[in-house]
Enzyme design. Sequence first.
Site, short mmCIF file in Angstrom:
data_model
loop_
_atom_site.label_atom_id
_atom_site.label_comp_id
_atom_site.label_asym_id
_atom_site.label_seq_id
_atom_site.Cartn_x
_atom_site.Cartn_y
_atom_site.Cartn_z
N GLY A 12 10.18 8.16 3.05
CA GLY A 12 10.23 6.82 2.47
C GLY A 12 9.78 6.84 1.02
N LYS A 13 8.64 7.50 0.79
CA LYS A 13 8.14 7.64 -0.59
C LYS A 13 9.13 8.42 -1.44
CE LYS A 13 3.17 8.12 0.28
NZ LYS A 13 2.03 9.02 0.08
N GLU A 42 -4.55 19.20 3.48
CA GLU A 42 -5.37 18.33 4.33
C GLU A 42 -5.95 17.19 3.51
OE1 GLU A 42 -8.06 19.12 7.76
OE2 GLU A 42 -7.91 21.12 6.85
N ASP A 71 -1.03 8.89 -3.34
CA ASP A 71 -1.76 8.51 -2.14
C ASP A 71 -1.78 7.00 -2.11
OD1 ASP A 71 -3.09 9.86 0.15
OD2 ASP A 71 -4.61 8.35 -0.33
N SER A 72 -1.35 6.46 -1.00
CA SER A 72 -1.18 5.01 -0.97
C SER A 72 -1.54 4.47 0.41
CB SER A 72 0.27 4.66 -1.31
OG SER A 72 1.17 5.48 -0.60
N PHE A 154 9.81 1.42 4.65
CA PHE A 154 9.15 2.32 5.61
C PHE A 154 7.73 1.80 5.86
CE2 PHE A 154 6.11 4.63 2.92
CZ PHE A 154 6.57 4.31 1.65
N ASP A 157 6.05 -1.95 5.73
CA ASP A 157 6.91 -2.94 5.05
C ASP A 157 7.29 -4.13 5.92
OD1 ASP A 157 6.82 -1.68 2.61
OD2 ASP A 157 8.76 -0.68 2.81
N ARG A 183 3.93 1.04 -5.82
CA ARG A 183 4.38 2.35 -6.33
C ARG A 183 5.07 2.17 -7.67
NH1 ARG A 183 5.95 3.54 -1.86
NH2 ARG A 183 3.97 4.50 -1.33
P1 IMP Z 1 -0.27 8.91 2.50
O1 IMP Z 1 0.91 9.80 2.66
O2 IMP Z 1 -1.54 9.46 3.07
O3 IMP Z 1 -0.42 8.40 1.10
O4 IMP Z 1 0.03 7.66 3.45
C1 IMP Z 1 0.60 6.52 2.98
C2 IMP Z 1 0.80 5.56 4.14
O5 IMP Z 1 0.54 4.23 3.68
C3 IMP Z 1 2.24 5.56 4.63
O6 IMP Z 1 2.46 6.47 5.66
C4 IMP Z 1 2.43 4.13 5.07
O7 IMP Z 1 1.90 3.97 6.37
C5 IMP Z 1 1.55 3.36 4.09
N1 IMP Z 1 2.33 2.98 2.90
C6 IMP Z 1 2.21 3.48 1.63
N2 IMP Z 1 3.12 2.93 0.81
C7 IMP Z 1 3.85 2.09 1.58
C8 IMP Z 1 4.97 1.26 1.28
O8 IMP Z 1 5.52 1.21 0.17
N3 IMP Z 1 5.42 0.55 2.33
C9 IMP Z 1 4.88 0.59 3.56
N4 IMP Z 1 3.87 1.37 3.90
C10 IMP Z 1 3.35 2.13 2.90
#
Ligand code: IMP
Length: 200
Positions: A12-13, A42, A71-72, A154, A157, A183
């Site tokens: 998705g990202k 990790e 990281d989001s 994803f 959302d 993002r």
């Molecule tokens: P990361 O890979 O550890 O940064 O995990 C990010 C997680 O945050 C994702 O797997 C989603 O569950 C959630 N997330 C981050 N950005 C979005 C977005 O744009 N839409 C929906 N969920 C997001």
Amino acid sequence: MKQIIIATRNQGKAREFKDFFSPFGIQALSLPELEKDLPDVEEIGTTFEENAALKAEQIAEMLNKPVLADDSGLVVDALDGRPGVYSARYAGKEKNDQANMEKVLEELADAPKESRTARFVCVLAIAIPGEATIFRKGTCEGSIAFSPRGTNGFGYDPIFIPNTYSQTLAELPKEEKNRISHRSDAVKQLNDWVSRLAVE
Ligand code: IMP
């Protein structure tokens, strides 16, 4: 064509980064698309900044190339900021989007509309070998819906309604999400770093 390596396996990202950079003639490449098989990083940090740095720096060191990491996550006020950095694995380590959304909705079952405020946060880390890591932070303010709606995007959302909208992010066309998302807010702040990150 110039390429920017994105330290993510999240499709998705990856799709969104491709859409952000392709108008500049730059191809965003996620980890599964690289020829080199890289180990998983990790995510042991407790902040978005720590985890973004871990991903960007470790992959940059392994490849000896500039790397961008994201990281989001979703920060819900009534849940004291959860799921936050644990967004991907909130309902378990198998990283199931559906189960994660259900957990948030259950925890907010008694919360009225005005108590469902939340935001998406995205921290980008830019790691260039031999240089100090740089960070950019983007946010998207909104609230949590009462049930999932929509099939675009994803993660969370389908349960996130951005402020001033009535639809969830998953009901909006991708162009609209990419205009207002956390993002895109962070990517817009990269400015000149885009040319440092993009390599042949
Ligand atoms: P990361 O890979 O550890 O940064 O995990 C990010 C997680 O945050 C994702 O797997 C989603 O569950 C959630 N997330 C981050 N950005 C979005 C977005 O744009 N839409 C929906 N969920 C997001």
